[in-house]
Design a protein around this motif. Structure first.
Motif, mmCIF file in Angstrom:
data_model
loop_
_atom_site.group_PDB
_atom_site.id
_atom_site.type_symbol
_atom_site.label_atom_id
_atom_site.label_comp_id
_atom_site.label_asym_id
_atom_site.label_seq_id
_atom_site.Cartn_x
_atom_site.Cartn_y
_atom_site.Cartn_z
ATOM 1 N N ARG A 189 -39.172 54.403 48.408
ATOM 2 C CA ARG A 189 -39.206 55.870 48.332
ATOM 3 C C ARG A 189 -40.528 56.445 48.827
ATOM 4 O O ARG A 189 -40.636 57.639 49.060
ATOM 5 C CB ARG A 189 -38.950 56.322 46.900
ATOM 6 C CG ARG A 189 -37.579 55.923 46.360
ATOM 7 C CD ARG A 189 -36.438 56.666 47.062
ATOM 8 N NE ARG A 189 -35.154 56.287 46.491
ATOM 9 C CZ ARG A 189 -34.613 56.845 45.417
ATOM 10 N NH1 ARG A 189 -35.248 57.828 44.789
ATOM 11 N NH2 ARG A 189 -33.442 56.439 44.965
ATOM 12 N N GLY A 190 -41.555 55.613 48.916
ATOM 13 C CA GLY A 190 -42.842 56.078 49.453
ATOM 14 C C GLY A 190 -43.658 56.889 48.468
ATOM 15 O O GLY A 190 -44.281 57.884 48.846
ATOM 16 N N ILE A 191 -43.703 56.469 47.206
ATOM 17 C CA ILE A 191 -44.463 57.224 46.216
ATOM 18 C C ILE A 191 -45.959 57.154 46.504
ATOM 19 O O ILE A 191 -46.445 56.218 47.141
ATOM 20 C CB ILE A 191 -44.175 56.737 44.792
ATOM 21 C CG1 ILE A 191 -44.689 55.307 44.573
ATOM 22 C CG2 ILE A 191 -42.683 56.838 44.473
ATOM 23 C CD1 ILE A 191 -44.687 54.875 43.113
ATOM 24 N N ALA A 192 -46.687 58.171 46.005
ATOM 25 C CA ALA A 192 -48.132 58.217 46.209
ATOM 26 C C ALA A 192 -48.916 57.996 44.933
ATOM 27 O O ALA A 192 -50.111 57.705 44.971
ATOM 28 C CB ALA A 192 -48.532 59.564 46.807
ATOM 29 N N LEU A 193 -48.250 58.132 43.777
ATOM 30 C CA LEU A 193 -48.927 58.030 42.491
ATOM 31 C C LEU A 193 -47.883 57.605 41.465
ATOM 32 O O LEU A 193 -46.726 58.025 41.537
ATOM 33 C CB LEU A 193 -49.519 59.379 42.110
ATOM 34 C CG LEU A 193 -50.360 59.514 40.836
ATOM 35 C CD1 LEU A 193 -51.619 58.658 40.924
ATOM 36 C CD2 LEU A 193 -50.746 60.972 40.607
ATOM 37 N N LEU A 194 -48.303 56.774 40.501
ATOM 38 C CA LEU A 194 -47.388 56.281 39.473
ATOM 39 C C LEU A 194 -48.072 56.414 38.121
ATOM 40 O O LEU A 194 -49.267 56.149 37.998
ATOM 41 C CB LEU A 194 -47.028 54.825 39.733
ATOM 42 C CG LEU A 194 -46.004 54.160 38.800
ATOM 43 C CD1 LEU A 194 -44.648 54.826 38.916
ATOM 44 C CD2 LEU A 194 -45.897 52.666 39.117
ATOM 45 N N GLY A 195 -47.321 56.824 37.104
ATOM 46 C CA GLY A 195 -47.920 56.954 35.786
ATOM 47 C C GLY A 195 -46.875 57.011 34.701
ATOM 48 O O GLY A 195 -45.675 56.892 34.953
ATOM 49 N N GLY A 196 -47.349 57.196 33.479
ATOM 50 C CA GLY A 196 -46.422 57.271 32.366
ATOM 51 C C GLY A 196 -47.135 57.421 31.049
ATOM 52 O O GLY A 196 -48.372 57.517 30.985
ATOM 53 N N ASP A 197 -46.349 57.438 29.956
ATOM 54 C CA ASP A 197 -46.930 57.553 28.628
ATOM 55 C C ASP A 197 -47.357 56.194 28.081
ATOM 56 O O ASP A 197 -47.846 56.098 26.953
ATOM 57 C CB ASP A 197 -45.983 58.266 27.663
ATOM 58 C CG ASP A 197 -44.583 57.667 27.615
ATOM 59 O OD1 ASP A 197 -44.379 56.567 28.180
ATOM 60 O OD2 ASP A 197 -43.692 58.297 27.020
#
Length: 322
Positions: A241-249
């Motif tokens: 998908r070509g994400i630029a940033l990943l995060g979460g709780d």
């Protein structure tokens, strides 16, 4: 998996627990498959090079209500099983009146922030796998006691793009994912359908497991021992998908790790292989409510790390604007 709903058992994502197990050979093959070394200049901005001025304009054009939702945890100075290195905060000036006026109040803050207690951004110099940083730089050649000369947080600057909330509990109709529950690629696809959202190139993907809600209701636990997060088999879809940033709780990784000998495999794949910075320890509860009320799970995301030359990351206070 135990139930966390008063009305029905928690079905959880597909599969059970943190599995399936992945061998080191399989993991190394996956690392090579998603690796983007040599793709961008400047290399030490990694996948953030995907976010152009057009991406920012589209993200800002998507703002409708103007609702601003903060996503940072409170500055946590209390030790606990999920805060082994508490942040510091103490007063340095209590307003003693001395001529000339006015008097002042001042305080000091500090944090060893790479842990579970502080909302923070991981820069590309933070993760080393097989002795190398992102883009193949040798760790001992570019990182020393003075900091990093490649992949430092100061090269990223403010991060502004479209955020996508993968609200797994909302998609599944449950209160939270239990610690140790893995999220797989097919769970991402199912959540996109349930939430009517699609991850696109240059997006920031935020995974809500319900960690913060569970902690508020049941108390703290050791998230290094057990936490919900992505299984490594979800990463090729995110790369595609070509994400630029990943995060979460949490910190994006399911724990215990399903990969033999690799304690944070999603960190290694995202940061060291794909050049994707990470946002750890977000509070996504207010955002979950706001996106449900708005009927949309996309928003403008703004993250402004401290400008720390050579820094491996930064405490941050991200905001979503709907």
């Amino acid at each position: 998996m135990s139930s966390n709903s008063a009305d029905a058992p928690n079905p959880g994502p597909t599969g059970t627990g943190n599995g399936p197990a992945v061998s080191r050979r399989e993991f190394d093959a996956l690392f090579e498959a998603v690796r983007t070394w040599g793709r961008w200049a400047p290399a030490d901005r990694g996948a953030w090079n995907r976010v152009t001025a057009d991406h920012v304009r589209r993200a800002t054009a998507g703002v409708r209500s103007g609702t601003v939702v903060p996503m940072a945890l409170p500055w946590n100075t209390r030790p606990g099983p999920d805060n082994r290195k508490p942040a510091l905060h103490h007063m340095t000036d209590l307003g003693d009146v001395e001529a000339p006026e006015p008097s002042t109040h001042k305080d000091f803050i500090a944090a060893d922030y790479h842990g579970k207690g502080v909302t923070h951004l991981d820069a590309l110099c933070h993760i080393v796998y097989r002795g190398q940083l992102y883009d193949g730089r040798t760790a001992h050649e570019v990182v020393d006691a003075a900091g990093a000369r490649f992949g430092a947080v100061s090269t990223l600057g403010p991060l502004v793009t479209t955020g996508v909330l993968l609200d797994l509990p909302a998609a599944l109709g449950i209160r939270w994912l239990e610690p140790g529950q893995a999220v797989h690629a097919k769970d991402i696809i199912a959540a996109e359908k349930a939430l009517d959202v699609t991850i696109g190139e240059g997006d920031a993907v935020l995974l809500r497991s319900g960690h913060v809600r569970r902690r508020a209701e049941l108390g703290a636990w050791d998230p290094d021992a057990a936490s919900a997060g992505f299984h490594v088999d979800a990463v090729p879809l995110l790369a595609e998908r070509g994400i630029a940033l990943l995060g979460g709780d949490g910190d994006s990784d399911v724990r215990p790790s399903p990969v033999d000998g690799v304690h944070s495999p999603v960190h290694a794949l995202a940061v060291a292989a794909m050049g994707v910075p990470l946002l750890d320890n977000l509070d996504l509860e207010a955002l979950s409510g706001a996106t449900a009320e708005a009927g949309r799970h996309e928003f403008l995301l703004v993250v402004a790390p401290l400008n720390v030359p050579g820094g491996t990351g930064s405490p941050v206070s991200p905001v979503a604007v709907l």
